[in-house]
Structure formats: structure tokens, C-alpha cells
Design an enzyme around this catalytic site. Structure first.
Site, PDB file in Angstrom:
ATOM      1  N   HIS A 116      18.368  -9.028   4.732  1.00  0.00           N
ATOM      2  CA  HIS A 116      18.958  -7.815   5.317  1.00  0.00           C
ATOM      3  C   HIS A 116      18.407  -7.517   6.705  1.00  0.00           C
ATOM      4  O   HIS A 116      18.460  -6.371   7.171  1.00  0.00           O
ATOM      5  CB  HIS A 116      18.748  -6.620   4.373  1.00  0.00           C
ATOM      6  CG  HIS A 116      19.502  -6.760   3.090  1.00  0.00           C
ATOM      7  ND1 HIS A 116      19.168  -6.078   1.945  1.00  0.00           N
ATOM      8  CD2 HIS A 116      20.572  -7.518   2.757  1.00  0.00           C
ATOM      9  CE1 HIS A 116      20.004  -6.414   0.973  1.00  0.00           C
ATOM     10  NE2 HIS A 116      20.865  -7.282   1.433  1.00  0.00           N
ATOM     11  N   THR A 193      13.464  -4.681  -7.234  1.00  0.00           N
ATOM     12  CA  THR A 193      14.822  -4.476  -6.740  1.00  0.00           C
ATOM     13  C   THR A 193      15.698  -3.895  -7.850  1.00  0.00           C
ATOM     14  O   THR A 193      15.534  -4.238  -9.021  1.00  0.00           O
ATOM     15  CB  THR A 193      15.459  -5.764  -6.180  1.00  0.00           C
ATOM     16  OG1 THR A 193      16.768  -5.468  -5.707  1.00  0.00           O
ATOM     17  CG2 THR A 193      15.525  -6.878  -7.219  1.00  0.00           C
TER      18      THR A 193
HETATM   19  N1  APR Z   1       6.850  -1.721  -8.162  1.00  0.00           N
HETATM   20  C1  APR Z   1       7.952  -2.421  -8.544  1.00  0.00           C
HETATM   21  N2  APR Z   1       9.217  -1.898  -8.534  1.00  0.00           N
HETATM   22  C2  APR Z   1       9.347  -0.628  -8.134  1.00  0.00           C
HETATM   23  C3  APR Z   1       8.249   0.165  -7.734  1.00  0.00           C
HETATM   24  C4  APR Z   1       6.960  -0.440  -7.762  1.00  0.00           C
HETATM   25  N3  APR Z   1       5.868   0.229  -7.400  1.00  0.00           N
HETATM   26  N4  APR Z   1       8.716   1.404  -7.378  1.00  0.00           N
HETATM   27  C5  APR Z   1      10.066   1.377  -7.555  1.00  0.00           C
HETATM   28  N5  APR Z   1      10.435   0.166  -8.017  1.00  0.00           N
HETATM   29  C6  APR Z   1      11.785  -0.316  -8.317  1.00  0.00           C
HETATM   30  C7  APR Z   1      12.769   0.752  -8.762  1.00  0.00           C
HETATM   31  O1  APR Z   1      12.719   0.926 -10.159  1.00  0.00           O
HETATM   32  C8  APR Z   1      14.100   0.168  -8.303  1.00  0.00           C
HETATM   33  O2  APR Z   1      14.663  -0.642  -9.333  1.00  0.00           O
HETATM   34  O3  APR Z   1      12.296  -0.819  -7.117  1.00  0.00           O
HETATM   35  C9  APR Z   1      13.718  -0.714  -7.123  1.00  0.00           C
HETATM   36  C10 APR Z   1      14.146  -0.186  -5.762  1.00  0.00           C
HETATM   37  O4  APR Z   1      15.516  -0.200  -5.728  1.00  0.00           O
HETATM   38  P1  APR Z   1      16.315   0.121  -4.387  1.00  0.00           P
HETATM   39  O5  APR Z   1      15.781   1.331  -3.771  1.00  0.00           O
HETATM   40  O6  APR Z   1      17.748   0.061  -4.762  1.00  0.00           O
HETATM   41  O7  APR Z   1      15.939  -1.061  -3.411  1.00  0.00           O
HETATM   42  P2  APR Z   1      16.563  -2.519  -3.286  1.00  0.00           P
HETATM   43  O8  APR Z   1      16.917  -3.067  -4.613  1.00  0.00           O
HETATM   44  O9  APR Z   1      15.649  -3.301  -2.448  1.00  0.00           O
HETATM   45  O10 APR Z   1      17.888  -2.187  -2.453  1.00  0.00           O
HETATM   46  C11 APR Z   1      18.692  -3.229  -2.071  1.00  0.00           C
HETATM   47  O11 APR Z   1      20.045  -1.805  -0.771  1.00  0.00           O
HETATM   48  O12 APR Z   1      20.021   0.044   0.458  1.00  0.00           O
HETATM   49  C12 APR Z   1      20.166  -1.304   0.515  1.00  0.00           C
HETATM   50  O13 APR Z   1      19.762  -2.832   2.261  1.00  0.00           O
HETATM   51  C13 APR Z   1      19.142  -1.966   1.390  1.00  0.00           C
HETATM   52  O14 APR Z   1      17.799  -3.900   0.941  1.00  0.00           O
HETATM   53  C14 APR Z   1      18.297  -2.723   0.388  1.00  0.00           C
HETATM   54  C15 APR Z   1      19.276  -2.982  -0.720  1.00  0.00           C
END
Ligand code: APR
Length: 253
Positions: A116, A193
Site C-alpha cells: 500500500h 490484519t
Molecule cells: N497485535 C496484533 N493484531 C492487532 C493488535 C496487536 N497489538 N491490535 C489490533 N490488532 C488487529 C485488529 O484486531 C485488526 O484485526 O489488527 C487488525 C487491524 O485491522 P485494520 O485496522 O483493518 O488494518 P489492516 O488490516 O492493516 O487494514 C488493511 O486497510 O485502511 C486500509 O490501506 C489501509 O493497509 C490498510 C488496509
């Protein structure tokens, strides 16, 4: 943990796939976390779009200035360090991240694949000419501020963040390299994620389809539970070092 450690100890070709959760314990908000300050009435999905930038470039550029300042103040956590330790231990290990921060690199990861984009690779929104990353503002107000984007040195167009916005295609080379790594690995570890944003969320599924084991680290359930052989429910900065220790008896330092 025992089953997960056995998978890691047996692995020869590994992919570590990360999302915002791996940087959460470094103080970098995840995407599903509510926004604060100037942006509290917006959601990330609305701000991270070409339309939002066209409508209000200073609001969007300000948001990325604030995010860049947050990342600069942050430090890699034990989760990032453990990922770098896995890479150091297993030649050919590939790190694929959805994150636009540089915490994997600062923890010692060699060349993570950024699906990204990056907060540190601005370019012109008109001619794509690379632009310098602005110096950090003396004091980035906690609540954020509108900041007019700089102008391109070549065509004077507005400079935009070097990230992939909703509705935009992922960088082809990065996506191809990630799919290649996932389709040839024997273990994919997915960390922090939500598995909701495509095509990135396809990567763990590609690995499973090609017969690799999939290990998920996340405090919450996600759609990736369905393709994961083992789910470790906990925060990355605690679970990943424990996993490395359980697999190899060494503490990732
Ligand atoms: N350790 C592991 N996982 C965690 C922690 C932690 N300390 N804290 C939160 N999480 C998990 C949450 O439970 C959630 O499932 O991380 C995840 C974060 O999810 P998102 O905020 O959706 O992030 P991501 O999956 O990276 O988003 C994907 O979406 O908004 C777009 O481009 C952006 O790259 C991003 C993409």
C-alpha cells in the site's frame, strides 16, 4: 503455541504478512480505530481517497503530515523485532506489509514489500515525479491541522502522499512479488490484519491454496480464521517473540 512453534521450526520458505495491528503497540493507530482531532468526523476510508484529496487537499495532506509525525515519533516494537529475527534466521524469508510506516525497516527487516505504498515516498499527483519528504514540522499539533501540499518541482502540480488510496490499483511489481512469494512458501504468518481489504487480503489465501500452512496472530477473530491452521490470539509484540523463542529457543534481540 506448541503447534505454531512446530510449524515455524519446520518452515523453509516463509512469508510474514502484516497489517496495522503489528504497529499498534508502537502507538500507530490501526485503520478500524476511530480517528481523532481534526479528522474525528471522518473515517479513514473516506479520507484515503483521490476524491477527498481533490476536494480538500490541505485536509488530506495535513492528515498524512500528522500520520508521518506519529510514525517518526514511534519506535519499532518487539513484534517488528521478531519479524526481523525470523528473516535473519530463514534466508529467503519475505515480509509483505500493508503498512505505510517504516517500522519494519527500522527493526532491521531487509526489504519488506509495501503493498500500500509508503508515507515516505511522496510524488506529484499530476506527473508522478518523486517529491522530497517534507522536513518534520517543529511541532505537529496533536489534533492535526490543514496543510497545503507542496508543489511539484517539475510541473507545479500538488504533491500527494505515496500511498495507495481506496479505489486505486496496488503497485504491480509489489503485488506480483507478494503473490509469487505466497504461492511458493511453505508457511505464511499473518499478523495484525483484519483481512478485509482486497486484493491484499488475498495473499494468505493464495498461500493456503498452494498448500502452505497459515498461522494467524491477532487478538480478534478475522475472516482469515477460515484459512488459518493455527490462530494465536494475542498482541503481536507479545506473541511473536514468544513464538520465535518456542520455535528456536532464542530470544529475538
Ligand atoms: N497485535 C496484533 N493484531 C492487532 C493488535 C496487536 N497489538 N491490535 C489490533 N490488532 C488487529 C485488529 O484486531 C485488526 O484485526 O489488527 C487488525 C487491524 O485491522 P485494520 O485496522 O483493518 O488494518 P489492516 O488490516 O492493516 O487494514 C488493511 O486497510 O485502511 C486500509 O490501506 C489501509 O493497509 C490498510 C488496509
Amino acid at each position: 503455541m506448541r503447534e505454531a512453534a512446530a510449524l515455524l521450526a519446520q518452515a523453509r520458505r516463509i512469508v510474514v504478512f502484516t497489517g496495522a495491528g503489528v504497529s499498534a503497540e508502537s502507538g500507530v493507530p490501526t485503520f478500524r480505530d476511530a480517528l481523532t482531532g481534526l479528522w474525528r468526523s471522518f473515517d479513514a476510508q473516506r479520507l484515503a481517497t483521490p476524491e477527498a484529496f481533490r476536494e480538500d487537499p490541505a485536509l488530506v495532506w495535513g492528515w498524512y503530515e500528522w500520520r508521518r509525525a506519529t510514525v517518526r515519533r514511534a519506535r519499532p516494537n518487539a513484534g517488528h523485532v521478531a519479524v526481523a529475527a525470523i528473516e535473519a534466521r530463514l534466508p529467503g524469508a519475505v515480509v509483505v506489509t500493508q503498512n505505510v510506516d517504516d517500522l519494519h525497516e527500522r527493526a532491521g527487516s531487509v526489504a519488506p514489500i509495501h503493498l500500500h505504498g509508503s508515507l515516505f515516498a511522496p510524488r506529484c499527483s499530476a506527473c508522478s515525479h518523486p517529491a522530497p519528504t517534507p522536513d518534520e514540522a517543529a511541532e505537529e499539533p496533536g489534533d492535526g491541522r490543514r496543510v497545503p501540499p507542496p508543489r511539484c518541482a517539475r510541473c507545479a502540480g500538488p504533491v500527494r502522499p505515496g500511498v495507495v488510496w481506496f479505489g486505486e490499483a496496488l503497485p504491480t511489481a509489489a503485488l506480483e512479488a507478494a503473490v509469487e512469494a505466497a504461492s511458493t512458501c511453505d508457511l505464511l504468518v499473518t499478523v495484525g490484519t483484519s483481512g478485509l481489504v482486497y486484493p491484499a487480503a488475498e495473499i494468505p489465501q493464495v498461500a493456503a491454496r498452494f498448500g502452505a500452512a497459515v498461522l494467524q496472530v491477532n487478538p480478534q477473530e478475522t475472516p482469515l480464521d477460515a484459512v488459518s491452521d493455527v490462530n494465536l490470539r494475542g498482541p503481536a509484540a507479545q506473541v511473536l517473540p514468544a513464538l520465535v523463542h518456542a520455535a528456536w529457543g532464542a530470544d529475538p534481540a
